[in-house]
Design a protein around this motif. Sequence first.
Motif, PDB file in Angstrom:
ATOM      1  N   HIS A  63       0.858  -1.183   0.000  1.00 61.24           N
ATOM      2  CA  HIS A  63       0.000   0.000   0.000  1.00 61.24           C
ATOM      3  C   HIS A  63       0.891   1.228   0.000  1.00 61.24           C
ATOM      4  O   HIS A  63       1.724   1.400   0.894  1.00 61.24           O
ATOM      5  CB  HIS A  63      -0.919  -0.003   1.217  1.00 61.24           C
ATOM      6  N   VAL A  64       0.731   2.073  -1.014  1.00 56.75           N
ATOM      7  CA  VAL A  64       1.558   3.270  -1.174  1.00 56.75           C
ATOM      8  C   VAL A  64       0.671   4.486  -0.966  1.00 56.75           C
ATOM      9  O   VAL A  64      -0.347   4.650  -1.650  1.00 56.75           O
ATOM     10  CB  VAL A  64       2.209   3.308  -2.564  1.00 56.75           C
ATOM     11  N   VAL A  65       1.050   5.337  -0.009  1.00 55.33           N
ATOM     12  CA  VAL A  65       0.288   6.544   0.287  1.00 55.33           C
ATOM     13  C   VAL A  65       1.057   7.752  -0.238  1.00 55.33           C
ATOM     14  O   VAL A  65       2.184   8.023   0.198  1.00 55.33           O
ATOM     15  CB  VAL A  65       0.055   6.713   1.802  1.00 55.33           C
ATOM     16  N   ARG A  66       0.477   8.448  -1.209  1.00 56.71           N
ATOM     17  CA  ARG A  66       1.044   9.713  -1.676  1.00 56.71           C
ATOM     18  C   ARG A  66       0.455  10.812  -0.803  1.00 56.71           C
ATOM     19  O   ARG A  66      -0.735  11.097  -0.868  1.00 56.71           O
ATOM     20  CB  ARG A  66       0.710   9.940  -3.149  1.00 56.71           C
ATOM     21  N   LEU A  67       1.289  11.402   0.049  1.00 56.71           N
ATOM     22  CA  LEU A  67       0.812  12.327   1.076  1.00 56.71           C
ATOM     23  C   LEU A  67       0.435  13.686   0.497  1.00 56.71           C
ATOM     24  O   LEU A  67       1.030  14.157  -0.476  1.00 56.71           O
ATOM     25  CB  LEU A  67       1.887  12.483   2.153  1.00 56.71           C
ATOM     26  N   ASN A  68      -0.543  14.330   1.152  1.00 62.74           N
ATOM     27  CA  ASN A  68      -1.009  15.643   0.698  1.00 62.74           C
ATOM     28  C   ASN A  68      -0.210  16.735   1.401  1.00 62.74           C
ATOM     29  O   ASN A  68      -0.627  17.279   2.421  1.00 62.74           O
ATOM     30  CB  ASN A  68      -2.515  15.804   0.955  1.00 62.74           C
ATOM     31  N   ARG A  69       0.941  17.022   0.850  1.00 62.30           N
ATOM     32  CA  ARG A  69       1.803  18.057   1.425  1.00 62.30           C
ATOM     33  C   ARG A  69       1.205  19.439   1.151  1.00 62.30           C
ATOM     34  O   ARG A  69       0.574  19.654   0.108  1.00 62.30           O
ATOM     35  CB  ARG A  69       3.196  17.976   0.798  1.00 62.30           C
ATOM     36  N   PRO A  70       1.432  20.445   2.040  1.00 61.66           N
ATOM     37  CA  PRO A  70       2.124  20.324   3.336  1.00 61.66           C
ATOM     38  C   PRO A  70       1.196  20.032   4.509  1.00 61.66           C
ATOM     39  O   PRO A  70       1.636  20.027   5.650  1.00 61.66           O
ATOM     40  CB  PRO A  70       2.750  21.714   3.496  1.00 61.66           C
ATOM     41  N   ALA A  71      -0.074  19.771   4.229  1.00 60.69           N
ATOM     42  CA  ALA A  71      -1.032  19.584   5.328  1.00 60.69           C
ATOM     43  C   ALA A  71      -0.781  18.287   6.088  1.00 60.69           C
ATOM     44  O   ALA A  71      -0.951  18.238   7.307  1.00 60.69           O
ATOM     45  CB  ALA A  71      -2.458  19.595   4.776  1.00 60.69           C
ATOM     46  N   TYR A  72      -0.389  17.236   5.384  1.00 64.66           N
ATOM     47  CA  TYR A  72      -0.200  15.912   5.990  1.00 64.66           C
ATOM     48  C   TYR A  72      -1.421  15.500   6.811  1.00 64.66           C
ATOM     49  O   TYR A  72      -1.306  15.054   7.944  1.00 64.66           O
ATOM     50  CB  TYR A  72       1.062  15.886   6.846  1.00 64.66           C
ATOM     51  N   ASP A  73      -2.592  15.673   6.198  1.00 65.39           N
ATOM     52  CA  ASP A  73      -3.843  15.311   6.875  1.00 65.39           C
ATOM     53  C   ASP A  73      -4.116  13.827   6.625  1.00 65.39           C
ATOM     54  O   ASP A  73      -4.809  13.457   5.679  1.00 65.39           O
ATOM     55  CB  ASP A  73      -4.993  16.164   6.336  1.00 65.39           C
ATOM     56  N   CYS A  74      -3.550  12.981   7.484  1.00 66.62           N
ATOM     57  CA  CYS A  74      -3.648  11.528   7.286  1.00 66.62           C
ATOM     58  C   CYS A  74      -3.864  10.845   8.630  1.00 66.62           C
ATOM     59  O   CYS A  74      -2.979  10.156   9.136  1.00 66.62           O
ATOM     60  CB  CYS A  74      -2.392  11.001   6.594  1.00 66.62           C
ATOM     61  N   PRO A  75      -5.043  11.017   9.237  1.00 65.52           N
ATOM     62  CA  PRO A  75      -5.291  10.472  10.574  1.00 65.52           C
ATOM     63  C   PRO A  75      -5.176   8.959  10.659  1.00 65.52           C
ATOM     64  O   PRO A  75      -4.749   8.433  11.693  1.00 65.52           O
ATOM     65  CB  PRO A  75      -6.718  10.940  10.886  1.00 65.52           C
ATOM     66  N   ASN A  76      -5.528   8.232   9.603  1.00 61.00           N
ATOM     67  CA  ASN A  76      -5.449   6.769   9.658  1.00 61.00           C
ATOM     68  C   ASN A  76      -4.003   6.291   9.649  1.00 61.00           C
ATOM     69  O   ASN A  76      -3.638   5.363  10.383  1.00 61.00           O
ATOM     70  CB  ASN A  76      -6.215   6.168   8.481  1.00 61.00           C
ATOM     71  N   LEU A  77      -3.166   6.914   8.848  1.00 61.53           N
ATOM     72  CA  LEU A  77      -1.748   6.576   8.831  1.00 61.53           C
ATOM     73  C   LEU A  77      -1.094   6.936  10.163  1.00 61.53           C
ATOM     74  O   LEU A  77      -0.323   6.154  10.721  1.00 61.53           O
ATOM     75  CB  LEU A  77      -1.048   7.312   7.690  1.00 61.53           C
ATOM     76  N   LYS A  78      -1.412   8.104  10.690  1.00 61.12           N
ATOM     77  CA  LYS A  78      -0.863   8.524  11.978  1.00 61.12           C
ATOM     78  C   LYS A  78      -1.275   7.559  13.088  1.00 61.12           C
ATOM     79  O   LYS A  78      -0.460   7.209  13.949  1.00 61.12           O
ATOM     80  CB  LYS A  78      -1.334   9.942  12.313  1.00 61.12           C
ATOM     81  N   ARG A  79      -2.526   7.145  13.062  1.00 57.09           N
ATOM     82  CA  ARG A  79      -3.026   6.224  14.082  1.00 57.09           C
ATOM     83  C   ARG A  79      -2.269   4.893  14.021  1.00 57.09           C
ATOM     84  O   ARG A  79      -1.899   4.323  15.057  1.00 57.09           O
ATOM     85  CB  ARG A  79      -4.518   5.993  13.879  1.00 57.09           C
ATOM     86  N   LEU A  80      -2.009   4.419  12.825  1.00 56.59           N
ATOM     87  CA  LEU A  80      -1.277   3.164  12.664  1.00 56.59           C
ATOM     88  C   LEU A  80       0.143   3.283  13.202  1.00 56.59           C
ATOM     89  O   LEU A  80       0.636   2.391  13.895  1.00 56.59           O
ATOM     90  CB  LEU A  80      -1.238   2.767  11.191  1.00 56.59           C
ATOM     91  N   MET A  81       0.821   4.395  12.907  1.00 56.76           N
ATOM     92  CA  MET A  81       2.207   4.558  13.359  1.00 56.76           C
ATOM     93  C   MET A  81       2.304   4.602  14.893  1.00 56.76           C
ATOM     94  O   MET A  81       3.304   4.166  15.462  1.00 56.76           O
ATOM     95  CB  MET A  81       2.808   5.835  12.767  1.00 56.76           C
ATOM     96  N   ALA A  82       1.280   5.104  15.540  1.00 52.33           N
ATOM     97  CA  ALA A  82       1.289   5.225  17.000  1.00 52.33           C
ATOM     98  C   ALA A  82       0.632   4.045  17.705  1.00 52.33           C
ATOM     99  O   ALA A  82       0.651   3.985  18.942  1.00 52.33           O
ATOM    100  CB  ALA A  82       0.585   6.519  17.412  1.00 52.33           C
ATOM    101  N   ASP A  83       0.086   3.100  16.947  1.00 53.78           N
ATOM    102  CA  ASP A  83      -0.643   1.970  17.529  1.00 53.78           C
ATOM    103  C   ASP A  83       0.327   1.031  18.247  1.00 53.78           C
ATOM    104  O   ASP A  83       1.177   0.382  17.619  1.00 53.78           O
ATOM    105  CB  ASP A  83      -1.384   1.217  16.421  1.00 53.78           C
TER     106      ASP A  83
END
Length: 204
Positions: free
Chosen positions: A49-69
């Motif tokens: 799964h490749v996520v192309r991030l929306n710079r510069p907002a980096y509005d990616c709550p699901n990805l952030k949640r996974l990294m901190a899980d």
Amino acid sequence: MTVYLHEGDLPADLDLGPEVAVDSETMGLRFRRDPLCVVQLSAGNGDAHVVRLNRPAYDCPNLKRLMADQAVLKIFHFGRFDIGMFQLHLGVETRPVYCTKIASKLARTYTDRHGLKDVARELAGIDMSKAQQSSDWGAQTLTQAQLDYAASDVLHLHVIKARLDEMLAREGRTELARACFDFLPTRSRLDLEGWDEIDIFAHA
């Protein structure tokens, strides 16, 4: 192999299991100069799964949640850099983590070749191409060659980890490796705070 491209964030209902391989692509290797552009993940099932991030907002709550899980182990190769990028741009501390480069240095003491290409060739029997490593990851559209390259960096980390775990156990270094992995987010924070080229444990 199937490569799934997600724009901006991971799907909210995506379950990658208890261990997920993670890597990132940036515009360079300087933390505050070069932005984080792409994050790629694999559950070890042959898909990426490749996520192309929306710079510069980096509005990616699901990805952030996974990294901190805390229930999901994130597997990196040279996680020090990726974890630092996630701290800086996503505002999350990534834990728990496993770094195959650190594990390789602790287990494969018979060699000084610990890059992913070398480790993958020996432990997974995979000859990886690095042709797209220095391509434009900030482009509006990622090429198929870029997507395939991004996927290759995470597809084999589970197999590599399993082989390294066997070697670490055989040499009695499992607990030492775990202690290093636990410290890794702090090492990344030191990089961000200006101690990136300074060994604070050195005598001098």
